[in-house]
Design an enzyme around this catalytic site. Structure first.
Site, PDB file in Angstrom:
ATOM      1  N   ASP A 105       0.855  -1.200   0.000  1.00 36.48           N
ATOM      2  CA  ASP A 105       0.000   0.000   0.000  1.00 36.48           C
ATOM      3  C   ASP A 105       0.889   1.248   0.000  1.00 36.48           C
ATOM      4  O   ASP A 105       2.123   1.161   0.018  1.00 36.48           O
ATOM      5  CB  ASP A 105      -0.976  -0.018   1.200  1.00 36.48           C
ATOM      6  N   HIS A 120       8.451  -5.394  -1.399  1.00 37.87           N
ATOM      7  CA  HIS A 120       7.559  -6.281  -2.154  1.00 37.87           C
ATOM      8  C   HIS A 120       6.764  -5.518  -3.213  1.00 37.87           C
ATOM      9  O   HIS A 120       5.708  -5.969  -3.641  1.00 37.87           O
ATOM     10  CB  HIS A 120       6.638  -7.054  -1.188  1.00 37.87           C
TER      11      HIS A 120
HETATM   12  C1  BJW Z   1       0.265  -5.785  14.298  1.00 36.43           C
HETATM   13  C2  BJW Z   1      -0.946  -5.092  14.429  1.00 36.43           C
HETATM   14  C3  BJW Z   1      -0.873  -3.770  14.878  1.00 36.43           C
HETATM   15  C4  BJW Z   1      -1.399  -7.059  13.703  1.00 36.43           C
HETATM   16  N1  BJW Z   1       0.321  -3.229  15.165  1.00 36.43           N
HETATM   17  N2  BJW Z   1       1.426  -5.239  14.591  1.00 36.43           N
HETATM   18  C5  BJW Z   1      14.708 -18.676   3.241  1.00 36.43           C
HETATM   19  C6  BJW Z   1      15.496 -17.626   2.822  1.00 36.43           C
HETATM   20  C7  BJW Z   1      15.126 -16.841   1.720  1.00 36.43           C
HETATM   21  C8  BJW Z   1      13.925 -17.091   1.042  1.00 36.43           C
HETATM   22  C9  BJW Z   1      13.158 -18.153   1.466  1.00 36.43           C
HETATM   23  C10 BJW Z   1      13.535 -18.921   2.534  1.00 36.43           C
HETATM   24  N3  BJW Z   1      12.592 -19.870   2.696  1.00 36.43           N
HETATM   25  C11 BJW Z   1      11.638 -19.678   1.763  1.00 36.43           C
HETATM   26  C12 BJW Z   1      11.960 -18.640   0.993  1.00 36.43           C
HETATM   27  C13 BJW Z   1      11.145 -18.127  -0.115  1.00 36.43           C
HETATM   28  C14 BJW Z   1      10.053 -17.167   0.228  1.00 36.43           C
HETATM   29  C15 BJW Z   1       9.738 -17.142   1.725  1.00 36.43           C
HETATM   30  O1  BJW Z   1      10.241 -16.347   2.487  1.00 36.43           O
HETATM   31  N4  BJW Z   1       8.828 -18.005   2.152  1.00 36.43           N
HETATM   32  C16 BJW Z   1       8.444 -18.102   3.560  1.00 36.43           C
HETATM   33  C17 BJW Z   1       6.926 -18.160   3.668  1.00 36.43           C
HETATM   34  C18 BJW Z   1       9.141 -19.264   4.177  1.00 36.43           C
HETATM   35  N5  BJW Z   1      10.455 -15.857  -0.213  1.00 36.43           N
HETATM   36  C19 BJW Z   1      10.267 -15.482  -1.463  1.00 36.43           C
HETATM   37  O2  BJW Z   1       9.777 -16.229  -2.304  1.00 36.43           O
HETATM   38  C20 BJW Z   1      10.745 -14.105  -1.857  1.00 36.43           C
HETATM   39  N6  BJW Z   1      11.567 -14.195  -3.009  1.00 36.43           N
HETATM   40  C21 BJW Z   1      12.740 -14.820  -2.988  1.00 36.43           C
HETATM   41  O3  BJW Z   1      13.212 -15.329  -1.995  1.00 36.43           O
HETATM   42  O4  BJW Z   1      13.336 -14.836  -4.220  1.00 36.43           O
HETATM   43  C22 BJW Z   1      14.530 -15.569  -4.408  1.00 36.43           C
HETATM   44  C23 BJW Z   1      14.905 -15.384  -5.862  1.00 36.43           C
HETATM   45  C24 BJW Z   1      16.137 -14.842  -6.165  1.00 36.43           C
HETATM   46  C25 BJW Z   1      16.491 -14.668  -7.529  1.00 36.43           C
HETATM   47  C26 BJW Z   1      15.583 -15.024  -8.523  1.00 36.43           C
HETATM   48  C27 BJW Z   1      14.340 -15.549  -8.204  1.00 36.43           C
HETATM   49  C28 BJW Z   1      14.008 -15.728  -6.852  1.00 36.43           C
HETATM   50  C29 BJW Z   1       9.562 -13.229  -2.265  1.00 36.43           C
HETATM   51  C30 BJW Z   1       8.647 -12.939  -1.131  1.00 36.43           C
HETATM   52  C31 BJW Z   1       7.450 -12.141  -1.640  1.00 36.43           C
HETATM   53  C32 BJW Z   1       6.408 -11.941  -0.567  1.00 36.43           C
HETATM   54  N7  BJW Z   1       5.231 -11.405  -1.168  1.00 36.43           N
HETATM   55  C33 BJW Z   1       4.065 -11.135  -0.330  1.00 36.43           C
HETATM   56  C34 BJW Z   1       2.862 -10.793  -1.237  1.00 36.43           C
HETATM   57  C35 BJW Z   1       2.967  -9.373  -1.756  1.00 36.43           C
HETATM   58  C36 BJW Z   1       1.759  -8.952  -2.516  1.00 36.43           C
HETATM   59  C37 BJW Z   1       0.453  -9.037  -1.738  1.00 36.43           C
HETATM   60  O5  BJW Z   1       0.300  -8.342  -0.718  1.00 36.43           O
HETATM   61  O6  BJW Z   1      -0.384  -9.808  -2.166  1.00 36.43           O
HETATM   62  O7  BJW Z   1       4.342 -10.064   0.594  1.00 36.43           O
HETATM   63  S1  BJW Z   1       3.660 -12.505   0.770  1.00 36.43           S
HETATM   64  C38 BJW Z   1       3.167 -11.508   2.126  1.00 36.43           C
HETATM   65  O8  BJW Z   1       4.061 -11.723   3.247  1.00 36.43           O
HETATM   66  C39 BJW Z   1       3.367 -10.053   1.680  1.00 36.43           C
HETATM   67  C40 BJW Z   1       3.942  -9.438   2.916  1.00 36.43           C
HETATM   68  O9  BJW Z   1       4.673  -8.262   2.574  1.00 36.43           O
HETATM   69  C41 BJW Z   1       4.819 -10.529   3.465  1.00 36.43           C
HETATM   70  C42 BJW Z   1       5.108 -10.405   4.922  1.00 36.43           C
HETATM   71  O10 BJW Z   1       3.937 -10.462   5.682  1.00 36.43           O
HETATM   72  P1  BJW Z   1       3.766  -9.504   6.941  1.00 36.43           P
HETATM   73  O11 BJW Z   1       3.818  -8.097   6.498  1.00 36.43           O
HETATM   74  O12 BJW Z   1       4.724  -9.906   7.991  1.00 36.43           O
HETATM   75  O13 BJW Z   1       2.251  -9.791   7.379  1.00 36.43           O
HETATM   76  P2  BJW Z   1       1.674 -10.968   8.296  1.00 36.43           P
HETATM   77  O14 BJW Z   1       0.213 -11.027   8.030  1.00 36.43           O
HETATM   78  O15 BJW Z   1       2.438 -12.223   8.137  1.00 36.43           O
HETATM   79  O16 BJW Z   1       1.931 -10.474   9.794  1.00 36.43           O
HETATM   80  C43 BJW Z   1       1.272  -9.347  10.318  1.00 36.43           C
HETATM   81  C44 BJW Z   1       1.836  -9.054  11.705  1.00 36.43           C
HETATM   82  O17 BJW Z   1       1.258  -7.847  12.170  1.00 36.43           O
HETATM   83  C45 BJW Z   1       1.523 -10.118  12.759  1.00 36.43           C
HETATM   84  O18 BJW Z   1       2.719 -10.457  13.438  1.00 36.43           O
HETATM   85  C46 BJW Z   1       0.547  -9.430  13.712  1.00 36.43           C
HETATM   86  O19 BJW Z   1       0.683  -9.831  15.060  1.00 36.43           O
HETATM   87  C47 BJW Z   1       0.961  -7.986  13.545  1.00 36.43           C
HETATM   88  N8  BJW Z   1      -0.057  -6.973  13.862  1.00 36.43           N
HETATM   89  N9  BJW Z   1      -1.964  -5.860  14.089  1.00 36.43           N
HETATM   90  C48 BJW Z   1       1.441  -3.913  15.047  1.00 36.43           C
HETATM   91  N10 BJW Z   1      -1.998  -2.962  15.064  1.00 36.43           N
END
Ligand code: BJW
Ligand code: ZN
Length: 254
Positions: A105, A120
């Site tokens: 956003d 992202h």
């Molecule tokens: C509050 C609150 C309040 C509630 N105040 N807090 C190990 C090392 C490296 C990579 C990997 C690995 N293992 C696996 C991978 C791959 C993968 C990955 O990480 N997977 C895991 C699930 C294990 N990563 C990828 O694929 C990334 N790419 C990559 O590694 O590429 C390698 C490559 C290199 C060269 C060529 C090709 C490839 C890409 C990751 C992309 C993530 N995309 C998303 C979607 C974006 C679009 C969309 O929004 O639809 O991004 S996934 C989603 O998760 C989104 C978010 O940005 C991201 C993180 O989530 P976030 O922000 O933490 O949200 P939540 O919901 O999880 O948590 C919310 C938190 O807020 C909670 O803790 C609540 O308690 C808290 N909260 N109210 C403060 N008021």
């Protein structure tokens, strides 16, 4: 609200602060976090199964409908007190703040922050899924959610237009990641706000800071995968914590 002594002390001493934000930062603006239970049409779907190139290839109209509706919700949402406090802190304080966000956003910008890196991408920065050129044809505004919606077509090559965000398995924008890494390495304090810390490489940034001896402060109502490496944790919503912290810092320097 009382600011914990350790958090206030760390914030007061720091001069270069890198702030990593996640979906929880925008929760108090009314936007669902990524891993919150989905509602309505997507109630039974795992968001991680929609945020992939494979889901897009299999059914672009299903994925586009989800993103188009989220664009509507993000456009309607307003920055909350947490976004505003970060922007004010950046302008008014002694410290320099670098905002690095995983959020797609634009609420940090609309609150007045310069965002150093959108790790992202941005939901509003559309591009062609075939030729990669920027696209601005978003189609008709969506006033209610739909299950399927045909994506717009690229004017250059006829390919399908996709949101400019990073899906699982896709590389992060290299320049954004490099800026975020540089800011993390040069920081004397890192804040991690509203992220579950499970998605890499973003979650690796505070870990990298920790290994270099840089203190990490977590603001999150819940424990996360990053809590163990945090020097201080503050279990409150960001929209309450950040204004209280800013007020306390101002009192401290008055
Ligand atoms: C509050 C609150 C309040 C509630 N105040 N807090 C190990 C090392 C490296 C990579 C990997 C690995 N293992 C696996 C991978 C791959 C993968 C990955 O990480 N997977 C895991 C699930 C294990 N990563 C990828 O694929 C990334 N790419 C990559 O590694 O590429 C390698 C490559 C290199 C060269 C060529 C090709 C490839 C890409 C990751 C992309 C993530 N995309 C998303 C979607 C974006 C679009 C969309 O929004 O639809 O991004 S996934 C989603 O998760 C989104 C978010 O940005 C991201 C993180 O989530 P976030 O922000 O933490 O949200 P939540 O919901 O999880 O948590 C919310 C938190 O807020 C909670 O803790 C609540 O308690 C808290 N909260 N109210 C403060 N008021
Ligand atoms: Zn194209």
């Amino acid at each position: 609200m009382n600011v914990p002594d350790d958090v206030l002390d760390l914030a007061r001493r720091a001069r270069e602060i890198t702030v990593l934000t996640g979906a929880g930062m925008s929760a108090e603006s009314g936007l669902a976090t990524f891993r919150d239970a989905q509602t309505g049409l997507w109630a039974n779907q795992d968001p991680a199964s929609l945020a992939t190139p494979e889901a897009w290839e299999a059914d672009p109209a299903r994925v586009w409908a989800w993103y188009r509706w989220r664009m509507t919700l993000m456009t309607r949402a307003q920055p909350n007190a947490g976004h505003r406090a970060l922007a004010e802190w950046s302008e008014a304080g002694d410290a320099h703040l670098w905002v690095v966000t995983q959020n797609v956003d634009d609420l940090h910008e609309r609150a007045g922050s310069d965002v150093l890196a959108h790790l992202h991408g941005s939901i509003f920065a559309l591009r062609c899924s075939r030729c990669g050129q920027d696209a601005d044809a978003v189609g008709e505004p969506l006033t209610e959610p739909v299950e399927r919606l045909d994506p717009p077509v690229c004017v250059h090559c006829g390919g399908l237009v996709r949101p400019g965000i990073v899906w699982f398995g896709e590389a992060l924008p290299q320049d954004a990641l490099e800026r975020a890494e540089a800011a993390t390495l040069s920081a004397d304090l890192v804040f991690v706000i509203g992220t579950s810390g499970i998605v890499y490489p973003a979650a690796g940034l505070p870990i990298m800071a920790h290994h270099r001896g840089v203190p990490v402060v977590e603001i999150n109502p819940e424990e996360t995968d990053l809590s163990d490496i945090a020097t201080a944790t503050w279990r409150v919503p960001a929209g309450e914590a950040l204004p209280a912290l800013l007020t306390a810092l101002r009192e401290n320097t008055a």
